[in-house]
Scaffold this motif. Sequence first.
Motif, PDB file in Angstrom:
ATOM      1  N   MET A 119      54.067 -12.292  20.395  1.00  0.00           N
ATOM      2  CA  MET A 119      54.404 -11.042  21.048  1.00  0.00           C
ATOM      3  C   MET A 119      53.256 -10.677  21.972  1.00  0.00           C
ATOM      4  O   MET A 119      52.123 -10.596  21.548  1.00  0.00           O
ATOM      5  CB  MET A 119      54.623  -9.959  20.005  1.00  0.00           C
ATOM      6  CG  MET A 119      54.896  -8.642  20.622  1.00  0.00           C
ATOM      7  SD  MET A 119      56.151  -7.605  19.872  1.00  0.00           S
ATOM      8  CE  MET A 119      57.372  -8.682  19.290  1.00  0.00           C
ATOM      9  N   GLY A 120      53.568 -10.463  23.257  1.00  0.00           N
ATOM     10  CA  GLY A 120      52.535 -10.143  24.227  1.00  0.00           C
ATOM     11  C   GLY A 120      52.685  -8.755  24.810  1.00  0.00           C
ATOM     12  O   GLY A 120      53.779  -8.197  24.853  1.00  0.00           O
ATOM     13  N   ARG A 121      51.574  -8.196  25.246  1.00  0.00           N
ATOM     14  CA  ARG A 121      51.579  -6.905  25.929  1.00  0.00           C
ATOM     15  C   ARG A 121      51.967  -7.139  27.385  1.00  0.00           C
ATOM     16  O   ARG A 121      51.550  -8.131  28.004  1.00  0.00           O
ATOM     17  CB  ARG A 121      50.200  -6.243  25.866  1.00  0.00           C
ATOM     18  CG  ARG A 121      49.777  -5.847  24.487  1.00  0.00           C
ATOM     19  CD  ARG A 121      50.557  -4.683  23.924  1.00  0.00           C
ATOM     20  NE  ARG A 121      50.143  -3.416  24.521  1.00  0.00           N
ATOM     21  CZ  ARG A 121      50.886  -2.313  24.510  1.00  0.00           C
ATOM     22  NH1 ARG A 121      52.073  -2.306  23.959  1.00  0.00           N
ATOM     23  NH2 ARG A 121      50.436  -1.215  25.063  1.00  0.00           N
ATOM     24  N   MET A 122      52.744  -6.217  27.927  1.00  0.00           N
ATOM     25  CA  MET A 122      53.262  -6.366  29.286  1.00  0.00           C
ATOM     26  C   MET A 122      53.408  -5.010  29.959  1.00  0.00           C
ATOM     27  O   MET A 122      53.388  -3.972  29.299  1.00  0.00           O
ATOM     28  CB  MET A 122      54.601  -7.069  29.264  1.00  0.00           C
ATOM     29  CG  MET A 122      54.539  -8.419  28.586  1.00  0.00           C
ATOM     30  SD  MET A 122      55.886  -9.463  29.054  1.00  0.00           S
ATOM     31  CE  MET A 122      55.690 -10.759  27.841  1.00  0.00           C
ATOM     32  N   VAL A 123      53.585  -5.084  31.273  1.00  0.00           N
ATOM     33  CA  VAL A 123      53.874  -3.912  32.094  1.00  0.00           C
ATOM     34  C   VAL A 123      55.192  -4.176  32.806  1.00  0.00           C
ATOM     35  O   VAL A 123      55.390  -5.254  33.364  1.00  0.00           O
ATOM     36  CB  VAL A 123      52.768  -3.679  33.152  1.00  0.00           C
ATOM     37  CG1 VAL A 123      53.155  -2.580  34.123  1.00  0.00           C
ATOM     38  CG2 VAL A 123      51.446  -3.360  32.487  1.00  0.00           C
ATOM     39  N   TRP A 141      61.833  -4.294  22.350  1.00  0.00           N
ATOM     40  CA  TRP A 141      60.453  -4.126  22.775  1.00  0.00           C
ATOM     41  C   TRP A 141      59.774  -3.151  21.822  1.00  0.00           C
ATOM     42  O   TRP A 141      60.388  -2.212  21.323  1.00  0.00           O
ATOM     43  CB  TRP A 141      60.386  -3.607  24.202  1.00  0.00           C
ATOM     44  CG  TRP A 141      61.048  -4.503  25.224  1.00  0.00           C
ATOM     45  CD1 TRP A 141      61.735  -5.670  24.991  1.00  0.00           C
ATOM     46  CD2 TRP A 141      61.112  -4.297  26.624  1.00  0.00           C
ATOM     47  NE1 TRP A 141      62.199  -6.196  26.175  1.00  0.00           N
ATOM     48  CE2 TRP A 141      61.824  -5.368  27.199  1.00  0.00           C
ATOM     49  CE3 TRP A 141      60.626  -3.307  27.460  1.00  0.00           C
ATOM     50  CZ2 TRP A 141      62.061  -5.479  28.568  1.00  0.00           C
ATOM     51  CZ3 TRP A 141      60.859  -3.410  28.830  1.00  0.00           C
ATOM     52  CH2 TRP A 141      61.578  -4.489  29.368  1.00  0.00           C
ATOM     53  N   ARG A 142      58.490  -3.358  21.574  1.00  0.00           N
ATOM     54  CA  ARG A 142      57.746  -2.512  20.649  1.00  0.00           C
ATOM     55  C   ARG A 142      56.563  -1.858  21.371  1.00  0.00           C
ATOM     56  O   ARG A 142      56.187  -2.270  22.448  1.00  0.00           O
ATOM     57  CB  ARG A 142      57.244  -3.353  19.479  1.00  0.00           C
ATOM     58  CG  ARG A 142      58.413  -3.940  18.645  1.00  0.00           C
ATOM     59  CD  ARG A 142      57.975  -4.404  17.294  1.00  0.00           C
ATOM     60  NE  ARG A 142      57.945  -5.793  16.925  1.00  0.00           N
ATOM     61  CZ  ARG A 142      58.772  -6.764  17.226  1.00  0.00           C
ATOM     62  NH1 ARG A 142      59.738  -6.556  18.043  1.00  0.00           N
ATOM     63  NH2 ARG A 142      58.642  -7.964  16.745  1.00  0.00           N
ATOM     64  N   GLU A 143      56.000  -0.869  20.697  1.00  0.00           N
ATOM     65  CA  GLU A 143      54.831  -0.156  21.240  1.00  0.00           C
ATOM     66  C   GLU A 143      55.094   0.267  22.685  1.00  0.00           C
ATOM     67  O   GLU A 143      54.253   0.090  23.566  1.00  0.00           O
ATOM     68  CB  GLU A 143      53.575  -1.025  21.145  1.00  0.00           C
ATOM     69  CG  GLU A 143      53.248  -1.465  19.738  1.00  0.00           C
ATOM     70  CD  GLU A 143      52.161  -2.532  19.679  1.00  0.00           C
ATOM     71  OE1 GLU A 143      52.049  -3.341  20.623  1.00  0.00           O
ATOM     72  OE2 GLU A 143      51.436  -2.547  18.683  1.00  0.00           O
ATOM     73  N   GLN A 169      56.945   9.844  35.761  1.00  0.00           N
ATOM     74  CA  GLN A 169      58.412   9.770  35.824  1.00  0.00           C
ATOM     75  C   GLN A 169      58.953   8.687  36.747  1.00  0.00           C
ATOM     76  O   GLN A 169      60.121   8.690  37.081  1.00  0.00           O
ATOM     77  CB  GLN A 169      58.963  11.125  36.270  1.00  0.00           C
ATOM     78  CG  GLN A 169      58.693  12.244  35.301  1.00  0.00           C
ATOM     79  CD  GLN A 169      59.341  12.021  33.952  1.00  0.00           C
ATOM     80  OE1 GLN A 169      60.521  11.688  33.857  1.00  0.00           O
ATOM     81  NE2 GLN A 169      58.572  12.181  32.891  1.00  0.00           N
ATOM     82  N   SER A 170      58.114   7.749  37.172  1.00  0.00           N
ATOM     83  CA  SER A 170      58.564   6.793  38.180  1.00  0.00           C
ATOM     84  C   SER A 170      58.827   5.390  37.648  1.00  0.00           C
ATOM     85  O   SER A 170      58.850   4.433  38.417  1.00  0.00           O
ATOM     86  CB  SER A 170      57.559   6.742  39.336  1.00  0.00           C
ATOM     87  OG  SER A 170      56.288   6.380  38.853  1.00  0.00           O
ATOM     88  N   GLY A 171      59.010   5.248  36.341  1.00  0.00           N
ATOM     89  CA  GLY A 171      59.412   3.957  35.812  1.00  0.00           C
ATOM     90  C   GLY A 171      58.272   2.985  35.584  1.00  0.00           C
ATOM     91  O   GLY A 171      58.333   1.846  36.043  1.00  0.00           O
ATOM     92  N   ASN A 172      57.257   3.418  34.867  1.00  0.00           N
ATOM     93  CA  ASN A 172      56.144   2.560  34.477  1.00  0.00           C
ATOM     94  C   ASN A 172      56.185   2.427  32.963  1.00  0.00           C
ATOM     95  O   ASN A 172      56.106   3.436  32.265  1.00  0.00           O
ATOM     96  CB  ASN A 172      54.804   3.190  34.881  1.00  0.00           C
ATOM     97  CG  ASN A 172      54.742   3.501  36.354  1.00  0.00           C
ATOM     98  OD1 ASN A 172      54.737   2.604  37.176  1.00  0.00           O
ATOM     99  ND2 ASN A 172      54.722   4.782  36.699  1.00  0.00           N
ATOM    100  N   VAL A 173      56.294   1.205  32.466  1.00  0.00           N
ATOM    101  CA  VAL A 173      56.419   0.982  31.029  1.00  0.00           C
ATOM    102  C   VAL A 173      55.370  -0.036  30.582  1.00  0.00           C
ATOM    103  O   VAL A 173      55.237  -1.097  31.197  1.00  0.00           O
ATOM    104  CB  VAL A 173      57.825   0.436  30.659  1.00  0.00           C
ATOM    105  CG1 VAL A 173      57.994   0.345  29.152  1.00  0.00           C
ATOM    106  CG2 VAL A 173      58.926   1.279  31.280  1.00  0.00           C
ATOM    107  N   VAL A 174      54.667   0.295  29.511  1.00  0.00           N
ATOM    108  CA  VAL A 174      53.756  -0.642  28.860  1.00  0.00           C
ATOM    109  C   VAL A 174      54.375  -0.923  27.500  1.00  0.00           C
ATOM    110  O   VAL A 174      54.802  -0.008  26.799  1.00  0.00           O
ATOM    111  CB  VAL A 174      52.339  -0.043  28.734  1.00  0.00           C
ATOM    112  CG1 VAL A 174      51.430  -0.947  27.920  1.00  0.00           C
ATOM    113  CG2 VAL A 174      51.748   0.207  30.110  1.00  0.00           C
ATOM    114  N   PHE A 175      54.442  -2.198  27.108  1.00  0.00           N
ATOM    115  CA  PHE A 175      55.153  -2.557  25.887  1.00  0.00           C
ATOM    116  C   PHE A 175      54.675  -3.902  25.352  1.00  0.00           C
ATOM    117  O   PHE A 175      53.942  -4.626  26.019  1.00  0.00           O
ATOM    118  CB  PHE A 175      56.660  -2.618  26.159  1.00  0.00           C
ATOM    119  CG  PHE A 175      57.059  -3.681  27.155  1.00  0.00           C
ATOM    120  CD1 PHE A 175      57.534  -4.915  26.721  1.00  0.00           C
ATOM    121  CD2 PHE A 175      56.954  -3.461  28.519  1.00  0.00           C
ATOM    122  CE1 PHE A 175      57.902  -5.900  27.640  1.00  0.00           C
ATOM    123  CE2 PHE A 175      57.310  -4.435  29.437  1.00  0.00           C
ATOM    124  CZ  PHE A 175      57.790  -5.662  28.993  1.00  0.00           C
ATOM    125  N   SER A 176      55.147  -4.226  24.154  1.00  0.00           N
ATOM    126  CA  SER A 176      54.940  -5.545  23.560  1.00  0.00           C
ATOM    127  C   SER A 176      56.313  -6.168  23.340  1.00  0.00           C
ATOM    128  O   SER A 176      57.246  -5.488  22.911  1.00  0.00           O
ATOM    129  CB  SER A 176      54.220  -5.429  22.214  1.00  0.00           C
ATOM    130  OG  SER A 176      52.922  -4.912  22.394  1.00  0.00           O
TER     131      SER A 176
END
Length: 178
Positions: free
Chosen positions: A1-5, A32-34, A40-47
């Motif tokens: 599982m990797g961290r991504m943007v 997706w986790r974490e 409000q412009s669609g920026n997501v950080v996740f694993s």
Amino acid sequence: MGRMVALLRAVNVGGRKLPMAELRELCGELGWREVATYIQSGNVVFSADGKPDALEAALEDAIREGYGYDAPVVVRAAAQWRRCAPANPFPDAARETPNYLLMLVSKRPPADGAVATIQAKAAAGEQVKRAGDAIWIYFPNGSGTSKLTPALIDKAIGSPATSRNYRTVAKLEEMLSA
């Protein structure tokens, strides 16, 4: 599982509403986790497990099915993202006017000649440079009146692109490490 943007293009503009709480929930439904969002412009950080292009397609499909519109998504692995800010070819602008410096990332690497094509249409001191797979544009007078439209940029690059100002680039890098 990797961290991504993940960066979404054209959400919460022009009638395309996607509240960030709903976006976080949608990402969770994809496994997706974490998941965290920024502004409000669609920026997501996740694993998540999976390749960036498969994750892009999954979120694009979910938005199309759930909200009825197409929103291109660009995903970058944490290691890729962490190379962006240090590679910025406009360090003075990043320090002095970070909101006037935009980094564009695209689904595919920019086409040869993309920078020259965009720079040829630039005006009012706008400067365009490439660093890695990103194209950076400095707008000394802001981007609001620029002739560098998304359609022109996409055509030059050869695939859909989305941009974030330097402040957002740095914040997303910080969120990856949290």
